[in-house]
Design a protein around this motif. Structure first.
Motif, PDB file in Angstrom:
ATOM      1  N   UNK A   5       0.854  -1.181   0.000  1.00 43.18           N
ATOM      2  CA  UNK A   5       0.000   0.000   0.000  1.00 43.18           C
ATOM      3  C   UNK A   5       0.895   1.237   0.000  1.00 43.18           C
ATOM      4  N   UNK A   6       0.645   2.148  -0.925  1.00 45.10           N
ATOM      5  CA  UNK A   6       1.460   3.365  -1.044  1.00 45.10           C
ATOM      6  C   UNK A   6       0.662   4.587  -0.624  1.00 45.10           C
ATOM      7  N   UNK A   7       1.387   5.545  -0.033  1.00 42.29           N
ATOM      8  CA  UNK A   7       0.777   6.772   0.452  1.00 42.29           C
ATOM      9  C   UNK A   7       1.487   7.978  -0.136  1.00 42.29           C
ATOM     10  N   UNK A   8       0.702   8.871  -0.721  1.00 38.99           N
ATOM     11  CA  UNK A   8       1.200  10.189  -1.106  1.00 38.99           C
ATOM     12  C   UNK A   8       0.707  11.119   0.001  1.00 38.99           C
ATOM     13  N   UNK A   9       1.498  11.207   1.061  1.00 43.97           N
ATOM     14  CA  UNK A   9       1.093  11.891   2.291  1.00 43.97           C
ATOM     15  C   UNK A   9       1.101  13.403   2.102  1.00 43.97           C
ATOM     16  N   UNK A  10       0.023  14.031   2.542  1.00 47.55           N
ATOM     17  CA  UNK A  10      -0.079  15.479   2.486  1.00 47.55           C
ATOM     18  C   UNK A  10      -0.686  16.017   3.774  1.00 47.55           C
ATOM     19  N   UNK A  11      -0.565  17.303   3.982  1.00 45.05           N
ATOM     20  CA  UNK A  11      -1.096  17.908   5.210  1.00 45.05           C
ATOM     21  C   UNK A  11      -2.609  17.795   5.299  1.00 45.05           C
ATOM     22  N   UNK A  12      -3.291  17.986   4.165  1.00 42.47           N
ATOM     23  CA  UNK A  12      -4.758  17.967   4.162  1.00 42.47           C
ATOM     24  C   UNK A  12      -5.320  16.603   3.777  1.00 42.47           C
ATOM     25  N   UNK A  13      -4.755  16.010   2.759  1.00 47.32           N
ATOM     26  CA  UNK A  13      -5.282  14.730   2.283  1.00 47.32           C
ATOM     27  C   UNK A  13      -4.125  13.854   1.812  1.00 47.32           C
ATOM     28  N   UNK A  14      -4.399  12.557   1.787  1.00 46.05           N
ATOM     29  CA  UNK A  14      -3.387  11.577   1.410  1.00 46.05           C
ATOM     30  C   UNK A  14      -3.949  10.663   0.331  1.00 46.05           C
ATOM     31  N   UNK A  16      -3.914   7.278  -1.825  1.00 44.80           N
ATOM     32  CA  UNK A  16      -3.577   5.897  -1.481  1.00 44.80           C
ATOM     33  C   UNK A  16      -3.694   5.025  -2.725  1.00 44.80           C
ATOM     34  N   UNK A  17      -2.692   4.179  -2.915  1.00 45.02           N
ATOM     35  CA  UNK A  17      -2.701   3.201  -4.004  1.00 45.02           C
ATOM     36  C   UNK A  17      -2.335   1.852  -3.409  1.00 45.02           C
ATOM     37  N   UNK A  18      -2.685   0.792  -4.117  1.00 44.39           N
ATOM     38  CA  UNK A  18      -2.461  -0.553  -3.597  1.00 44.39           C
ATOM     39  C   UNK A  18      -2.148  -1.505  -4.748  1.00 44.39           C
ATOM     40  N   UNK A  19      -1.413  -2.565  -4.430  1.00 45.21           N
ATOM     41  CA  UNK A  19      -1.150  -3.590  -5.435  1.00 45.21           C
ATOM     42  C   UNK A  19      -2.204  -4.684  -5.331  1.00 45.21           C
ATOM     43  N   UNK A  20      -2.197  -5.544  -6.329  1.00 42.45           N
ATOM     44  CA  UNK A  20      -2.961  -6.780  -6.246  1.00 42.45           C
ATOM     45  C   UNK A  20      -2.209  -7.718  -5.297  1.00 42.45           C
ATOM     46  N   UNK A  21      -2.776  -8.863  -4.985  1.00 43.73           N
ATOM     47  CA  UNK A  21      -2.156  -9.818  -4.054  1.00 43.73           C
ATOM     48  C   UNK A  21      -0.794 -10.310  -4.543  1.00 43.73           C
ATOM     49  N   UNK A  35      -6.296  13.642   8.434  1.00 44.69           N
ATOM     50  CA  UNK A  35      -6.785  13.526   9.808  1.00 44.69           C
ATOM     51  C   UNK A  35      -7.380  12.141  10.065  1.00 44.69           C
ATOM     52  N   UNK A  36      -7.994  11.533   9.045  1.00 36.97           N
ATOM     53  CA  UNK A  36      -8.651  10.234   9.184  1.00 36.97           C
ATOM     54  C   UNK A  36      -7.789   9.070   8.682  1.00 36.97           C
ATOM     55  N   UNK A  37      -6.550   9.355   8.292  1.00 34.47           N
ATOM     56  CA  UNK A  37      -5.715   8.352   7.623  1.00 34.47           C
ATOM     57  C   UNK A  37      -5.445   7.119   8.480  1.00 34.47           C
ATOM     58  N   UNK A  38      -5.027   7.290   9.720  1.00 32.42           N
ATOM     59  CA  UNK A  38      -4.709   6.117  10.545  1.00 32.42           C
ATOM     60  C   UNK A  38      -5.932   5.232  10.764  1.00 32.42           C
ATOM     61  N   UNK A  39      -7.086   5.839  10.973  1.00 33.80           N
ATOM     62  CA  UNK A  39      -8.315   5.044  11.122  1.00 33.80           C
ATOM     63  C   UNK A  39      -8.608   4.262   9.845  1.00 33.80           C
ATOM     64  N   UNK A  40      -8.441   4.923   8.696  1.00 37.17           N
ATOM     65  CA  UNK A  40      -8.659   4.244   7.420  1.00 37.17           C
ATOM     66  C   UNK A  40      -7.705   3.052   7.284  1.00 37.17           C
ATOM     67  N   UNK A  41      -6.429   3.277   7.610  1.00 33.51           N
ATOM     68  CA  UNK A  41      -5.429   2.204   7.464  1.00 33.51           C
ATOM     69  C   UNK A  41      -5.702   1.045   8.423  1.00 33.51           C
ATOM     70  N   UNK A  42      -6.159   1.360   9.619  1.00 38.90           N
ATOM     71  CA  UNK A  42      -6.496   0.295  10.576  1.00 38.90           C
ATOM     72  C   UNK A  42      -7.613  -0.582  10.024  1.00 38.90           C
ATOM     73  N   UNK A  43      -8.644   0.046   9.488  1.00 38.22           N
ATOM     74  CA  UNK A  43      -9.752  -0.718   8.913  1.00 38.22           C
ATOM     75  C   UNK A  43      -9.292  -1.513   7.696  1.00 38.22           C
ATOM     76  N   UNK A  44      -8.522  -0.863   6.822  1.00 35.90           N
ATOM     77  CA  UNK A  44      -8.079  -1.527   5.592  1.00 35.90           C
ATOM     78  C   UNK A  44      -7.205  -2.737   5.905  1.00 35.90           C
ATOM     79  N   UNK A  45      -6.298  -2.604   6.872  1.00 35.47           N
ATOM     80  CA  UNK A  45      -5.404  -3.716   7.192  1.00 35.47           C
ATOM     81  C   UNK A  45      -6.135  -4.844   7.921  1.00 35.47           C
ATOM     82  N   UNK A  46      -7.293  -4.563   8.481  1.00 35.96           N
ATOM     83  CA  UNK A  46      -8.114  -5.639   9.047  1.00 35.96           C
ATOM     84  C   UNK A  46      -8.788  -6.440   7.939  1.00 35.96           C
ATOM     85  N   UNK A  47      -9.150  -5.734   6.860  1.00 33.79           N
ATOM     86  CA  UNK A  47      -9.874  -6.372   5.756  1.00 33.79           C
ATOM     87  C   UNK A  47      -8.942  -7.027   4.732  1.00 33.79           C
ATOM     88  N   UNK A  48      -7.742  -6.484   4.577  1.00 28.01           N
ATOM     89  CA  UNK A  48      -6.796  -6.954   3.556  1.00 28.01           C
ATOM     90  C   UNK A  48      -5.435  -7.221   4.186  1.00 28.01           C
TER      91      UNK A  48
END
Length: 137
Positions: A5-14, A16-21, A35-48
């Protein structure tokens, strides 16, 4: 294998891109409020199954870190603390925003659509991820 999972991190928004399996193809996933990035990543890493994060590394033309690195560094610590079992790689992100806009032009998007900064960030994350994949394959 698991996804990268790749992140183009920014102050306001980030972006996100991802590879296939199989880690062959980089695809844009979304753009989220930083602001919501860590919550998003926590959920995403639970699902994938995510096996690596790739975070864009802003550099100046003389290869010195960009001033943006000052707000990325604290995020990297948070990322590592929240996901200690997922390694973090860095990838040079110079020119990704310009390349993203050029990709949008070549894709036939209208000027109004190209002003969508969230889409630019997502495409930039995809370019960062593809550049990373090119270095490991």
């Amino acid at each position: 294998m698991g996804r990268v999972l790749a992140l183009d991190y920014g102050r306001k928004r980030t972006g996100i891109a991802v590879t296939d399996e199989l880690q062959l193809i980089a695809s844009g996933l979304t753009t989220v409020s930083t602001f919501e990035l860590l919550d998003f990543l926590k959920q995403y890493t639970q699902d994938e199954k995510v096996v690596r994060f790739v975070v864009g590394e802003p550099r100046q033309m003389n290869n010195m870190p960009s001033e943006s690195e000052t707000f990325i560094a604290p995020f990297l610590i948070q990322l590592n603390n929240n996901f200690p079992n997922i390694p973090i790689a860095r990838q040079d992100e110079r020119f990704t925003s310009k390349m993203a806009v050029q990709t949008m032009i070549e894709g036939g998007l209208k000027k109004k659509q190209r002003r969508n900064k969230a889409l630019v960030d997502e495409i930039s994350a995809t370019l960062i991820l593809q550049a990373y994949l090119n270095t490991i394959q």
